[in-house]
Design a protein around this motif. Structure first.
Motif, mmCIF file in Angstrom:
data_model
loop_
_atom_site.group_PDB
_atom_site.id
_atom_site.type_symbol
_atom_site.label_atom_id
_atom_site.label_comp_id
_atom_site.label_asym_id
_atom_site.label_seq_id
_atom_site.Cartn_x
_atom_site.Cartn_y
_atom_site.Cartn_z
ATOM 1 N N PHE A 120 -80.317 17.410 -23.865
ATOM 2 C CA PHE A 120 -79.722 18.686 -24.290
ATOM 3 C C PHE A 120 -80.836 19.641 -24.706
ATOM 4 N N LYS A 121 -80.964 20.751 -24.029
ATOM 5 C CA LYS A 121 -82.116 21.633 -24.214
ATOM 6 C C LYS A 121 -82.089 22.411 -25.532
ATOM 7 N N ASP A 122 -80.905 22.775 -26.002
ATOM 8 C CA ASP A 122 -80.820 23.624 -27.198
ATOM 9 C C ASP A 122 -80.652 22.806 -28.480
ATOM 10 N N ARG A 123 -81.451 21.748 -28.614
ATOM 11 C CA ARG A 123 -81.308 20.849 -29.764
ATOM 12 C C ARG A 123 -81.539 21.565 -31.088
ATOM 13 N N THR A 124 -82.440 22.540 -31.106
ATOM 14 C CA THR A 124 -82.757 23.223 -32.365
ATOM 15 C C THR A 124 -81.620 24.130 -32.833
ATOM 16 N N LYS A 125 -80.620 24.332 -31.959
ATOM 17 C CA LYS A 125 -79.459 25.139 -32.350
ATOM 18 C C LYS A 125 -78.315 24.287 -32.886
ATOM 19 N N ILE A 126 -78.559 22.981 -33.019
ATOM 20 C CA ILE A 126 -77.551 22.091 -33.611
ATOM 21 C C ILE A 126 -77.621 22.255 -35.124
ATOM 22 N N LYS A 127 -76.573 22.816 -35.690
ATOM 23 C CA LYS A 127 -76.561 23.180 -37.109
ATOM 24 C C LYS A 127 -75.842 22.161 -37.995
ATOM 25 N N SER A 128 -75.160 21.197 -37.388
ATOM 26 C CA SER A 128 -74.432 20.210 -38.186
ATOM 27 C C SER A 128 -74.273 18.916 -37.397
ATOM 28 N N ALA A 129 -74.096 17.812 -38.101
ATOM 29 C CA ALA A 129 -73.905 16.512 -37.450
ATOM 30 C C ALA A 129 -72.997 15.645 -38.310
ATOM 31 N N TYR A 130 -72.125 14.912 -37.651
ATOM 32 C CA TYR A 130 -71.278 13.919 -38.317
ATOM 33 C C TYR A 130 -71.622 12.558 -37.727
ATOM 34 N N ILE A 131 -71.918 11.606 -38.611
ATOM 35 C CA ILE A 131 -72.337 10.270 -38.188
ATOM 36 C C ILE A 131 -71.266 9.259 -38.572
ATOM 37 N N ALA A 132 -70.795 8.479 -37.607
ATOM 38 C CA ALA A 132 -69.833 7.410 -37.879
ATOM 39 C C ALA A 132 -70.443 6.081 -37.441
ATOM 40 N N GLY A 133 -70.302 5.087 -38.280
ATOM 41 C CA GLY A 133 -70.835 3.767 -37.953
ATOM 42 C C GLY A 133 -70.388 2.762 -38.984
ATOM 43 N N ASN A 134 -70.580 1.485 -38.692
ATOM 44 C CA ASN A 134 -70.224 0.495 -39.709
ATOM 45 C C ASN A 134 -71.180 0.614 -40.894
ATOM 46 N N THR A 135 -70.861 -0.078 -41.958
ATOM 47 C CA THR A 135 -71.596 0.106 -43.215
ATOM 48 C C THR A 135 -73.086 -0.172 -43.061
ATOM 49 N N ALA A 136 -73.417 -1.264 -42.375
ATOM 50 C CA ALA A 136 -74.830 -1.613 -42.203
ATOM 51 C C ALA A 136 -75.555 -0.578 -41.346
ATOM 52 N N MET A 137 -74.919 -0.132 -40.264
ATOM 53 C CA MET A 137 -75.553 0.861 -39.396
ATOM 54 C C MET A 137 -75.779 2.178 -40.143
ATOM 55 N N THR A 138 -74.810 2.556 -40.994
ATOM 56 C CA THR A 138 -74.960 3.788 -41.771
ATOM 57 C C THR A 138 -76.123 3.675 -42.740
ATOM 58 N N HIS A 139 -76.233 2.536 -43.417
ATOM 59 C CA HIS A 139 -77.355 2.329 -44.349
ATOM 60 C C HIS A 139 -78.685 2.418 -43.619
ATOM 61 N N LEU A 140 -78.776 1.777 -42.461
ATOM 62 C CA LEU A 140 -80.042 1.772 -41.731
ATOM 63 C C LEU A 140 -80.365 3.153 -41.180
ATOM 64 N N PHE A 141 -79.363 3.914 -40.776
ATOM 65 C CA PHE A 141 -79.590 5.296 -40.352
ATOM 66 C C PHE A 141 -80.209 6.102 -41.488
ATOM 67 N N LEU A 142 -79.776 5.835 -42.713
ATOM 68 C CA LEU A 142 -80.284 6.549 -43.886
ATOM 69 C C LEU A 142 -81.589 5.957 -44.422
ATOM 70 N N GLY A 143 -82.025 4.822 -43.854
ATOM 71 C CA GLY A 143 -83.248 4.181 -44.322
ATOM 72 C C GLY A 143 -83.055 3.398 -45.604
ATOM 73 N N ILE A 144 -81.820 2.925 -45.838
ATOM 74 C CA ILE A 144 -81.496 2.167 -47.048
ATOM 75 C C ILE A 144 -81.328 0.695 -46.688
ATOM 76 N N ASP A 145 -82.007 -0.170 -47.406
ATOM 77 C CA ASP A 145 -81.899 -1.610 -47.189
ATOM 78 C C ASP A 145 -80.442 -2.042 -47.385
ATOM 79 N N PRO A 146 -79.786 -2.584 -46.343
ATOM 80 C CA PRO A 146 -78.382 -2.952 -46.480
ATOM 81 C C PRO A 146 -78.151 -4.356 -47.032
ATOM 82 N N SER A 147 -79.218 -5.091 -47.340
ATOM 83 C CA SER A 147 -79.041 -6.494 -47.732
ATOM 84 C C SER A 147 -78.132 -6.695 -48.943
ATOM 85 N N PRO A 148 -78.082 -5.773 -49.942
ATOM 86 C CA PRO A 148 -77.171 -5.996 -51.074
ATOM 87 C C PRO A 148 -75.693 -6.026 -50.696
#
Length: 500
Positions: free
Chosen positions: A168-196
């Motif tokens: 997608f060429k106009d990536r810099t015009k993306i002004k918002s994003a919604y992320i859906a994923g299971n709990t572990a995937m969401t933690h890892l996307f955020l850079g948070i250790d999911p082990s707890p």
């Protein structure tokens, strides 16, 4: 001493210190080698060729001038249900410009870019989650993160999304994003250790999050708003929240059952007044993993199977030469083997099957083994027993349900009769079933576009009650009973009895 290692067929090179494992050198070279067990040498699935000898990449050290041949099955574009039209009650976008919706699956990632001025989808893509190279399932990745791999796993998932977005060429015009994923995937996307999350009280470290484009490391406007769908518990994440609201079961009087067919096997049961949720840890068998010929749904994958008069008939994605079999093909195959008497209720080959040494050949090198059929039975048993436990705990039966929603990009391609034949889904009136496709992604898209939808997310979230199946005696009884084709109680599957 630095060692120069060349990887084929990608023809990529890495220079790494002496003593580095091949799998780690592959990461540096940008070559994917899957480590289902997280690199512990237990699964035997990370085999590569060095000097025409098969070695485990996670247990073999490099030497200078080494040439490594990496077998490739998953080639081409991943086939996923990503094109479902996002209809919203009103267009009230969260931002101007473009919006990015992302579904982070354990195996596959799907993205969609929307024009926020009219809600039209202008770009979409899907592909493998590169985290698979560090573990096939959620638990393997949690363990890898706990051992210091959180940042690496984050970079892998961010890189996977950015690669998909690169078209997608106009990536810099993306002004918002919604992320859906299971709990572990969401933690890892955020850079948070999911082990707890795997320890009591089994709660997410963060239930939801709102960060900037810059903080997300996505190739979008640095000032963009990036929001993660809220996660209810350790194993019921933002993807099931998205599924529920997208399906509309939160607005219906009658009872509905939602089954998200994926590695986690998440289930929701309820209506506009209450919602019960659970996860059955189904594993990646239906995602083409942990099988000799298993592969994700892409060109060359056998995606449907029929056995007629002793002859195996099949279709292949892209009308290409068959090189493996994906989840929908596996379900068809096991159903056909059972219905034709080639395997018994335990999944063991019979004399008429023609199987040799516990291996049945579909076509060419595409095969299924008796142990792999057993793994499929365990997987379907986990999902079916979770759904039946939820229904029984509520004091109702499957026939009392008004709707049964099948979610997940893979779920869209399942043959319903085959799924019921192996005991994956309940044997009820087929009119009760509704395919949602990738409703996790669809929900993320609608959240970008509609203020009402965004409000519903946070209205539904407090109603979602997590059911811990590990402490439910009904579940264990159901799970043991479901470890047969289709079930120990054949009366629960009247249409299968008739077909046999």
């Amino acid at each position: 001493m630095a060692c120069r290692v060349r990887f084929l067929p990608d023809d990529k090179v890495a220079e790494v210190p002496e003593g580095t494992m091949i799998s780690d050198a592959a990461v540096k070279a940008g070559v994917e080698i899957r480590l289902p067990c997280g690199g512990r040498g237990r699964c035997g699935r990370c085999i590569v060729l060095v000097d025409n000898e098969r070695v485990l990449s996670c247990q073999t050290a490099v030497y200078d001038g080494m040439v490594v041949k990496v077998p490739r099955k998953d080639v081409g574009k991943v086939i996923a249900a990503t094109d479902r039209k996002s209809k919203v009650d009103e267009l009230s976008p969260i931002s101007d410009g473009y919006g990015l919706a992302v579904d982070i699956g354990t195996t596959t990632i799907a993205i969609s870019v929307l024009d926020m001025s009219n809600g039209d989808e202008v770009y979409s893509a899907s592909g493998a989650n590169a985290q698979r190279s560090r573990g096939e399932d959620v638990l393997a990745r949690i363990q890898y993160a706990e051992e210091g791999g959180t940042n690496e796993l984050r970079l892998l998932v961010i890189d996977s999304i950015n690669r998909l977005l690169s078209g997608f060429k106009d990536r810099t015009k993306i002004k918002s994003a919604y992320i859906a994923g299971n709990t572990a995937m969401t933690h890892l996307f955020l850079g948070i250790d999911p082990s707890p999350i795997r320890l009591p009280p089994f709660e997410p470290v963060v239930k939801d999050a709102k960060i900037t484009g810059k903080e997300s490391m996505l190739d979008i406007d640095p000032s963009a708003t990036v929001i993660c769908m809220p996660s209810v518990s350790s194993y019921v994440g933002g993807d099931i929240t998205s599924d529920i609201v997208d399906s509309g079961m939160d607005r219906i009087d009658g009872l509905s059952l939602l089954i998200d067919v994926g590695t986690n096997g998440e289930i929701a049961l309820g209506n506009q007044d209450m919602l019960m949720c659970c996860s059955s840890s189904a594993g990646p068998a239906f995602e083409g993993s942990q099988m000799t010929s298993g592969m994700i749904a892409c060109t060359g994958a056998v995606d449907s199977v029929r056995i007629s008069d002793g002859k195996v008939e099949y279709t292949v994605i892209g009308n290409a030469e068959p090189i493996g079999i994906c989840g929908s093909g596996v379900i068809d195959l096991v159903a056909q083997l059972f219905l034709n008497g080639y395997v018994d209720k335990r999944g063991r080959f019979t004399e008429i099957s023609g199987a040799k040494d516990g291996v049945f050949t579909v076509v060419g090198d595409v095969v299924i083994t008796e142990s792999e059929i057993e793994n499929v039975i365990m997987t379907k048993a986990a999902i079916y027993s979770a759904t039946r436990s939820m229904v029984r705990n509520l004091g109702v039966e499957f026939n009392d349900l008004e709707n049964i929603y099948i979610a997940g990009g893979f779920g869209n391609f399942i043959n319903m009769d085959s799924a019921i034949a192996i005991g994956l889904f309940p044997d009820v009136d087929r009119d009760k079933y509704h395919y949602l496709g990738n409703s996790s992604l669809s929900g993320a898209k609608k959240a970008l576009l509609s203020h009402t939808f965004r409000e519903r997310i946070y209205e539904v979230f407090p109603k979602m009650t997590y059911v811990d199946l590990s402490s439910d005696p009904i579940f264990f009884d159901e799970y043991m009973s479901a470890q047969f084709l289709p079930h120990t109680d054949a009366s629960l599957f009247p249409s299968v009895l008739k077909a046999k």
